[in-house]
Design a protein around this motif. Structure first.
Motif, PDB file in Angstrom:
ATOM      1  N   ARG A 114       0.922  -1.139   0.176  1.00 23.21           N
ATOM      2  CA  ARG A 114       0.024  -0.029  -0.059  1.00 23.21           C
ATOM      3  C   ARG A 114       0.813   1.193   0.086  1.00 23.21           C
ATOM      4  N   MET A 115       1.981   1.445   0.546  1.00 21.35           N
ATOM      5  CA  MET A 115       2.906   2.143   0.634  1.00 21.35           C
ATOM      6  C   MET A 115       3.309   2.621  -0.902  1.00 21.35           C
ATOM      7  N   LEU A 116       3.786   1.708  -1.659  1.00 18.92           N
ATOM      8  CA  LEU A 116       4.282   1.491  -2.812  1.00 18.92           C
ATOM      9  C   LEU A 116       3.008   2.379  -3.792  1.00 18.92           C
ATOM     10  N   ILE A 117       1.875   1.923  -3.717  1.00 16.80           N
ATOM     11  CA  ILE A 117       0.721   2.511  -4.381  1.00 16.80           C
ATOM     12  C   ILE A 117       0.410   3.951  -4.055  1.00 16.80           C
ATOM     13  N   VAL A 134      -8.400   1.344   3.931  1.00 16.31           N
ATOM     14  CA  VAL A 134      -7.579   0.098   4.677  1.00 16.31           C
ATOM     15  C   VAL A 134      -6.226   0.729   4.973  1.00 16.31           C
ATOM     16  N   GLY A 135      -5.672   1.736   4.569  1.00 17.34           N
ATOM     17  CA  GLY A 135      -4.372   2.360   4.998  1.00 17.34           C
ATOM     18  C   GLY A 135      -4.202   2.479   6.517  1.00 17.34           C
ATOM     19  N   ASP A 136      -2.889   2.253   6.782  1.00 16.72           N
ATOM     20  CA  ASP A 136      -2.469   2.500   8.059  1.00 16.72           C
ATOM     21  C   ASP A 136      -1.787   4.044   7.989  1.00 16.72           C
ATOM     22  N   GLU A 137      -1.278   4.376   9.237  1.00 19.96           N
ATOM     23  CA  GLU A 137      -0.691   5.768   9.129  1.00 19.96           C
ATOM     24  C   GLU A 137       0.348   6.107   8.303  1.00 19.96           C
ATOM     25  N   GLU A 138       1.158   5.327   8.110  1.00 18.56           N
ATOM     26  CA  GLU A 138       2.458   5.632   7.257  1.00 18.56           C
ATOM     27  C   GLU A 138       1.934   5.786   5.845  1.00 18.56           C
ATOM     28  N   GLU A 139       1.058   4.780   5.610  1.00 19.65           N
ATOM     29  CA  GLU A 139       0.483   4.888   4.140  1.00 19.65           C
ATOM     30  C   GLU A 139      -0.124   6.088   3.859  1.00 19.65           C
ATOM     31  N   SER A 153     -13.388  14.323  -1.342  1.00 18.14           N
ATOM     32  CA  SER A 153     -13.610  15.109  -0.166  1.00 18.14           C
ATOM     33  C   SER A 153     -14.009  13.819   0.655  1.00 18.14           C
ATOM     34  N   GLN A 154     -14.561  12.924   0.418  1.00 20.95           N
ATOM     35  CA  GLN A 154     -15.522  11.738   1.093  1.00 20.95           C
ATOM     36  C   GLN A 154     -14.242  11.042   1.462  1.00 20.95           C
ATOM     37  N   SER A 155     -13.175  10.853   0.862  1.00 22.16           N
ATOM     38  CA  SER A 155     -11.818   9.942   1.223  1.00 22.16           C
ATOM     39  C   SER A 155     -11.148  10.731   2.312  1.00 22.16           C
ATOM     40  N   LEU A 156     -11.100  12.149   2.224  1.00 20.07           N
ATOM     41  CA  LEU A 156     -10.511  13.020   3.080  1.00 20.07           C
ATOM     42  C   LEU A 156     -11.106  12.728   4.442  1.00 20.07           C
ATOM     43  N   LYS A 157     -12.583  12.914   4.548  1.00 19.04           N
ATOM     44  CA  LYS A 157     -13.335  12.722   5.552  1.00 19.04           C
ATOM     45  C   LYS A 157     -13.049  11.434   6.159  1.00 19.04           C
ATOM     46  N   ARG A 158     -12.960  10.453   5.432  1.00 15.31           N
ATOM     47  CA  ARG A 158     -12.627   8.862   5.687  1.00 15.31           C
ATOM     48  C   ARG A 158     -11.364   8.881   6.576  1.00 15.31           C
ATOM     49  N   ILE A 159     -10.355   9.621   5.993  1.00 16.52           N
ATOM     50  CA  ILE A 159      -9.081   9.596   6.770  1.00 16.52           C
ATOM     51  C   ILE A 159      -9.174  10.022   7.932  1.00 16.52           C
ATOM     52  N   ALA A 160      -9.904  11.539   8.171  1.00 20.16           N
ATOM     53  CA  ALA A 160     -10.304  12.049   9.219  1.00 20.16           C
ATOM     54  C   ALA A 160     -10.756  11.278  10.353  1.00 20.16           C
ATOM     55  N   GLU A 161     -11.859  10.339   9.979  1.00 20.72           N
ATOM     56  CA  GLU A 161     -12.701   9.508  10.805  1.00 20.72           C
ATOM     57  C   GLU A 161     -11.544   8.556  11.365  1.00 20.72           C
ATOM     58  N   ARG A 162     -10.864   7.934  10.624  1.00 19.65           N
ATOM     59  CA  ARG A 162     -10.003   6.814  11.030  1.00 19.65           C
ATOM     60  C   ARG A 162      -8.654   7.153  11.924  1.00 19.65           C
ATOM     61  N   LEU A 163      -8.234   7.936  11.271  1.00 19.80           N
ATOM     62  CA  LEU A 163      -6.758   8.307  11.830  1.00 19.80           C
ATOM     63  C   LEU A 163      -6.544   9.928  12.176  1.00 19.80           C
TER      64      LEU A 163
END
Length: 376
Positions: A114-117, A134-139, A153-163
């Motif tokens: 996932r980091m490579l992607i 599915v990504g972790d903090e580093e990815e 925008s939805q993905s940014l919100k999902r990142i904010a929710e998860r991490l």
């Protein structure tokens, strides 16, 4: 015949020789003139090399063909699922990997994949969405730092929710101009939760007081966000706040007294179910009974709605006379009218306490501005 001889030779060749041969075969496939039969034989030989026990050989093959749109797709797909030092060339460079391929790799692969992607020169929105899920903090740090990544925008919100509780991720999100307002609100909540969870802060001022300060600071931050966002973002923020139970009378009063009219109107539209044009008309010019009926249709109790009606009328008056100091005017005059009434207890008392704090904060801010101007 040359390829057949190559396959016989490779069974006994040393690792270094096999690696050089694999690289040469890959370059020859892409750059040399071959007949159809020769190309097919070369492709079969490269496919055979995928099973070589040494990663050096597979790496040499990946280095030769991963960058090319003319490489055999089946080879690229196989190399992309090899161990990270081999897969890195195919995953980060190959133009043959589709969004579906990358999403599948992100779902089935490990953190290194996932980091490579996330580090690809260009990451599309569907791929970013998969990483956001599915990504972790580093990815996700890598994704957010990648200027070539398109993130919805939805993905940014999902990142904010998860991490959003990760400081580095939170800072990268807040630095983005395209971060939606509801995601900004989530990040303020993460900061608030982190503050409440600090043992030192709890010991210094007590848990109850810390929770109250945190709640008030979060509320003030949301009101500030509501006043700065584009009109098209307001309905989404209102819906987000309602679903999270944040459209409380205290919060709505804060927004009204602060003059966040567009946001306040959108909140009443959401809570009451009335049309936007009708709500705005009532708020701007409606008579007292119409305003009160509107607020009660939004779920405000009668004793609370009376204060909201008065705040609305005061806001209209203050906006006409002194638009630069609406907050202080409304808060002060509300307190004068309601503070000494017998009904100023319970929910009403809490609401007026909040109004008083708003007024005090506005007075202090005005004093700072005055002092700065006097010293200039």
């Amino acid at each position: 015949m040359i390829v057949e001889a190559f396959l016989r030779w490779i069974e006994t060749a040393k690792t270094g020789d096999r690696a050089r041969a694999a690289n040469a075969l890959g370059r020859a496939y892409l750059q040399s003139a071959m007949s159809a039969d020769e190309r097919k034989a070369a492709e079969m030989a490269m496919t055979f090399l995928l099973d070589d026990p040494s990663p050096r050989v597979r790496l040499a093959l990946a280095e030769a063909i991963a960058w090319s749109p003319d490489a055999p797709r089946n080879l690229i797909l196989s190399l992309a699922e090899d161990q990270p030092e081999v897969a890195c060339h195919a995953v980060t460079c190959s133009p043959l990997l589709s969004d579906a391929d990358l999403v599948d790799l992100a779902a089935r692969g490990n953190g290194a994949t996932r980091m490579l992607i996330a580090a690809r020169a260009y990451v599309t929105r569907p791929v970013s969405a998969a990483l956001a899920e599915v990504g972790d903090e580093e990815e996700l740090l890598c994704l957010l730092e990648n200027d070539g990544a398109a993130i919805s925008s939805q993905s940014l919100k999902r990142i904010a929710e998860r991490l959003g509780d990760n400081c580095d991720i939170r800072n990268l999100l807040l630095d983005r101009g395209d971060l939606p307002a509801d995601a900004r609100q989530l990040l303020t909540q993460h900061v608030s939760n982190a503050l409440v969870g600090l043992p030192l802060a709890q010991a210094a001022i007590g848990l109850q007081r810390l929770q109250r300060i945190s709640r008030e600071a979060t509320e003030a931050a949301i009101v500030s966000i509501a006043g700065d966002i584009a009109p098209r973002e307001i309905p989404d923020l209102v819906t987000h706040l309602r679903l999270n139970g944040r459209l409380t009378p205290s919060f709505l009063m804060h927004a009204l007294c602060a003059g966040k009219v567009d946001f306040f109107a959108a909140a009443i539209v959401d809570l009451s179910g009335c049309g936007e044009r009708r709500v705005r008309s009532i708020l701007a010019t409606g008579r007292m009974h119409a305003v009160r009926a509107l607020y009660e249709s939004a779920g405000l109790p009668r004793d609370i709605s009376v204060i909201f009606v008065e705040a609305t009328l005061l806001w209209r008056d203050a906006a006409r006379k002194a638009p630069g100091s609406v907050l202080g005017n409304v808060c002060g005059r509300l307190l004068e009218k309601f503070r000494h009434r017998d009904s100023a207890h319970g929910a009403v008392g809490e609401l007026l306490d909040m109004v008083e704090k708003l007024g005090v904060a506005e007075q202090r801010q005005s004093a700072r501005v005055y002092a700065a101007l006097a010293a200039a």
